[in-house]
Design a protein around this motif. Structure first.
Motif, mmCIF file in Angstrom:
data_model
loop_
_atom_site.group_PDB
_atom_site.id
_atom_site.type_symbol
_atom_site.label_atom_id
_atom_site.label_comp_id
_atom_site.label_asym_id
_atom_site.label_seq_id
_atom_site.Cartn_x
_atom_site.Cartn_y
_atom_site.Cartn_z
ATOM 1 N N SER A 152 -74.216 -9.995 -5.574
ATOM 2 C CA SER A 152 -74.941 -8.862 -5.890
ATOM 3 C C SER A 152 -75.123 -8.617 -7.437
ATOM 4 O O SER A 152 -76.141 -8.188 -7.762
ATOM 5 N N TRP A 153 -74.357 -9.141 -8.075
ATOM 6 C CA TRP A 153 -74.557 -8.870 -9.408
ATOM 7 C C TRP A 153 -75.812 -9.695 -10.017
ATOM 8 O O TRP A 153 -76.690 -9.349 -10.597
ATOM 9 N N ASN A 154 -75.710 -11.053 -9.680
ATOM 10 C CA ASN A 154 -76.902 -11.987 -9.984
ATOM 11 C C ASN A 154 -78.194 -11.113 -9.621
ATOM 12 O O ASN A 154 -79.093 -11.377 -10.181
ATOM 13 N N LYS A 155 -78.371 -10.454 -8.254
ATOM 14 C CA LYS A 155 -79.460 -9.943 -8.040
ATOM 15 C C LYS A 155 -79.867 -8.669 -8.626
ATOM 16 O O LYS A 155 -80.816 -8.490 -9.174
ATOM 17 N N GLU A 156 -79.012 -7.904 -8.732
ATOM 18 C CA GLU A 156 -79.164 -6.269 -8.858
ATOM 19 C C GLU A 156 -79.139 -6.188 -10.579
ATOM 20 O O GLU A 156 -79.869 -5.786 -11.216
ATOM 21 N N TYR A 157 -77.998 -6.871 -11.034
ATOM 22 C CA TYR A 157 -77.550 -6.471 -12.319
ATOM 23 C C TYR A 157 -78.300 -7.865 -13.294
ATOM 24 O O TYR A 157 -79.151 -7.391 -14.016
ATOM 25 N N GLY A 158 -77.543 -8.836 -13.114
ATOM 26 C CA GLY A 158 -78.083 -9.958 -13.504
ATOM 27 C C GLY A 158 -77.684 -10.421 -15.049
ATOM 28 O O GLY A 158 -76.788 -9.894 -15.600
ATOM 29 N N GLY A 159 -77.943 -11.580 -15.443
ATOM 30 C CA GLY A 159 -77.424 -12.163 -16.764
ATOM 31 C C GLY A 159 -78.087 -13.398 -16.964
ATOM 32 O O GLY A 159 -79.013 -13.933 -16.533
ATOM 33 N N ARG A 160 -77.624 -14.000 -18.138
ATOM 34 C CA ARG A 160 -78.430 -15.199 -18.568
ATOM 35 C C ARG A 160 -77.661 -16.333 -17.886
ATOM 36 O O ARG A 160 -76.782 -16.291 -17.048
ATOM 37 N N PRO A 161 -78.323 -17.606 -17.805
ATOM 38 C CA PRO A 161 -77.796 -18.802 -16.826
ATOM 39 C C PRO A 161 -76.303 -19.002 -17.266
ATOM 40 O O PRO A 161 -75.727 -19.187 -18.155
ATOM 41 N N ASN A 162 -75.767 -19.188 -15.943
ATOM 42 C CA ASN A 162 -74.368 -19.571 -15.830
ATOM 43 C C ASN A 162 -73.936 -20.273 -14.401
ATOM 44 O O ASN A 162 -74.299 -19.867 -13.515
ATOM 45 N N THR A 163 -73.800 -21.585 -14.763
ATOM 46 C CA THR A 163 -73.552 -22.572 -13.471
ATOM 47 C C THR A 163 -71.989 -22.461 -13.274
ATOM 48 O O THR A 163 -71.744 -23.196 -11.930
ATOM 49 N N LYS A 164 -71.328 -21.802 -13.834
ATOM 50 C CA LYS A 164 -69.777 -21.850 -13.581
ATOM 51 C C LYS A 164 -69.166 -20.617 -12.757
ATOM 52 O O LYS A 164 -68.145 -21.068 -12.036
ATOM 53 N N ILE A 165 -70.376 -19.940 -12.301
ATOM 54 C CA ILE A 165 -70.014 -19.011 -11.514
ATOM 55 C C ILE A 165 -70.473 -19.200 -9.839
ATOM 56 O O ILE A 165 -71.080 -20.256 -9.725
ATOM 57 N N ASN A 166 -70.038 -18.402 -8.977
ATOM 58 C CA ASN A 166 -70.244 -18.701 -7.514
ATOM 59 C C ASN A 166 -70.804 -17.480 -6.858
ATOM 60 O O ASN A 166 -69.693 -16.388 -6.967
ATOM 61 N N PRO A 167 -72.041 -17.319 -6.367
ATOM 62 C CA PRO A 167 -73.198 -18.374 -6.765
ATOM 63 C C PRO A 167 -73.654 -18.699 -8.041
ATOM 64 O O PRO A 167 -73.305 -17.547 -8.865
ATOM 65 N N PRO A 168 -73.833 -19.680 -8.381
ATOM 66 C CA PRO A 168 -74.456 -20.039 -9.767
ATOM 67 C C PRO A 168 -75.692 -19.177 -10.222
ATOM 68 O O PRO A 168 -76.432 -18.840 -9.296
ATOM 69 N N ARG A 169 -75.790 -18.954 -11.316
ATOM 70 C CA ARG A 169 -77.081 -18.235 -11.780
ATOM 71 C C ARG A 169 -78.027 -19.408 -12.740
ATOM 72 O O ARG A 169 -77.657 -19.534 -13.908
ATOM 73 N N PRO A 170 -78.706 -20.128 -12.078
ATOM 74 C CA PRO A 170 -79.492 -21.312 -13.006
ATOM 75 C C PRO A 170 -80.401 -20.952 -14.126
ATOM 76 O O PRO A 170 -80.933 -21.766 -14.836
ATOM 77 N N ASN A 171 -80.750 -19.538 -13.991
ATOM 78 C CA ASN A 171 -81.836 -18.990 -15.188
ATOM 79 C C ASN A 171 -81.458 -17.491 -15.306
ATOM 80 O O ASN A 171 -80.730 -16.966 -14.596
#
Length: 456
Positions: free
Chosen positions: A131-150
């Motif tokens: 939910s954070w990745n979709k609604e809030y977001g942030g810079r790329p981070n591949t260490k989190i799950n699910p990862p944020r590639p961009n």
């Protein structure tokens, strides 16, 4: 002027330095906590105070000292002019240095945003990483799950741009809704419409971030003087007021789908096509969505709940389906619940318990469950007609469950709220159209029976 013991360390240091250079009669202070001020005491005991063209802050300590020494040299050492003329000279010669409060500090805000993500997702745990990745977001981070590639996230794509120019909370809260980037790829960023739900959420996110950043919870990462956000109930001016058109659109409740239309939708899935080499993927995907839709329809599930990790079989006198999903929101966290089929015969006819046990494949919904439902159904002819005729959305399956519960089974709002996994106030605010109609129908039935009994 504050007692020396109460002054910040940099002020105490500066005053000690100046006393040694120009004497105790020349002192520095501030008026209104903004501009540095020079105070001079004359031999007759009178005092005068003159503003200096520099702001009262730690970063300007050297500049304040420099200006005081310059004025002292003109007035006392070289006796070139009086105090007023000396102040005029340095005012003309010096351009006021912007305060840190008047300069944008994007790195500070972006670093605080990263720490806020850790606080919300890991420390407090009231937002999932997805939910954070979709609604809030942030810079790329591949260490989190699910990862944020961009760089991603509905709030972050705006936030990372506006922090370049915003110098205080007011500017940040205004710009989060007004920001526009016509050249943004793959899609341009448009200003959010005043009063819209999207604008409200973005403002809420940033305001909550600022409250945290200026509080003890964050260790006061942000200066409260510049970054204090208004209380939760005082952000209406930043959200704005809906236009008449928007009010009409959003006042319409989510529609339910009638049973006949639900059966038509299920029947339209390409399950019975020839399983040849070219079409087997199409059929396999249809089988996955047939299972997902039947679970949503029969149990009134949220799209996010249609995942094997949230569904399990339990047993007392007989087996039943149990949902472990807990929805996290600003209003709290919902509890796991037993799922009740409506209609019960659908559970048996569609073999739902057996399919959950066998872990029959469900759709992969990486981008978000609601979007996954929407993206699959948008090409379905039955869905397209329902959308055109009555405006269905993925949550319409859940509303259909509520409508059946109230109008066919005559269940109360308290009972249906428990079945659906939310509070009674939430149920009444979202599904009131069905509970109110069922309540009125029951009331009318009782009224007719009372009339018939008393009229005999």
């Amino acid at each position: 002027m504050k007692a020396r013991s109460e002054a910040p360390d940099w002020v105490q240091s500066m005053r000690i330095f100046l006393r040694g250079e120009v004497g105790a009669n020349w002192q520095v202070t501030t008026k209104g906590r903004r501009r540095a001020c020079l105070g001079v005491r004359f031999d007759d005991g009178t005092r005068v105070f003159k503003n200096l063209p520099v702001l009262w802050e730690r970063a300007q300590q050297a500049k304040i000292q420099e200006l005081v020494l310059e004025v002292h040299e003109l007035v006392v050492k070289k006796k070139i002019c009086g105090l007023d003329e000396a102040i005029d000279r340095i005012n003309k010669a010096n351009t006021e240095v912007p305060s840190a409060a008047d300069r944008a500090n994007p790195m500070l805000l972006l670093a605080a945003w990263e720490k806020y993500e850790h606080y919300k997702v890991k420390q407090k745990g009231d937002v999932t990483q997805a939910s954070w990745n979709k609604e809030y977001g942030g810079r790329p981070n591949t260490k989190i799950n699910p990862p944020r590639p961009n760089d991603k996230g509905k709030t972050y794509v705006r936030f990372k741009q506006i922090v370049k120019t915003a110098t205080n909370a007011n500017e940040l809260l205004i710009q989060i809704g007004d920001y526009e980037d016509k050249n943004k790829k793959p899609e341009p960023i448009k200003p959010l419409e005043a009063g819209s739900r999207s604008r409200q959420i973005r403002v809420q996110h940033v305001a909550a971030f600022l409250r945290w950043g200026t509080s003890k919870k964050s260790g006061y990462l942000l200066n409260p003087e510049n970054w204090s956000a208004p209380p939760r109930n005082a952000i209406d001016d930043y959200v704005g007021v809906k236009s008449a058109k928007k009010k009409k659109e959003t006042s319409n409740p989510t529609v339910a789908i009638e049973d006949d239309d639900l059966m038509a939708l299920l029947g339209s899935l390409p399950i019975d096509i020839d399983k040849d080499e070219k079409k087997h993927r199409l059929r396999d995907r249809a089988m996955e969505w047939d299972f997902a839709l039947k679970l949503s329809i029969c149990y009134g599930l949220r799209p996010e709940e249609v995942r094997h990790e949230h569904l399990t079989i339990k047993k007392n006198d007989k087996e039943y389906l149990f949902c472990t999903y807990c929805k996290k929101s600003g209003g709290g966290i919902t509890k796991p619940r037993r799922l009740w089929p409506l209609h019960p015969e659908w559970e048996e006819k569609w073999h739902l318990l057996e399919r959950v046990k066998k872990r029959d494949p469900l759709p992969r919904m990486k981008a978000g469950a609601g979007d996954a439902f929407r993206n699959y159904l948008r090409f379905n002819e039955v869905w397209k007609k329902l959308k055109s005729d009555i405006g269905v959305v993925p949550y319409s399956f859940r509303h259909s469950y509520s409508k059946r519960a109230h109008q066919i089974y005559k269940l109360s709002d308290t009972e249906v709220a428990a079945f659906m996994g939310h509070s009674v106030p939430v149920h009444n605010s979202t599904y009131a159209q069905w509970s109110n109609e069922a309540m009125l129908e029951s009331s009318m039935e009782r009224a007719i029976k009372f009339r018939d009994l008393t009229s005999k």
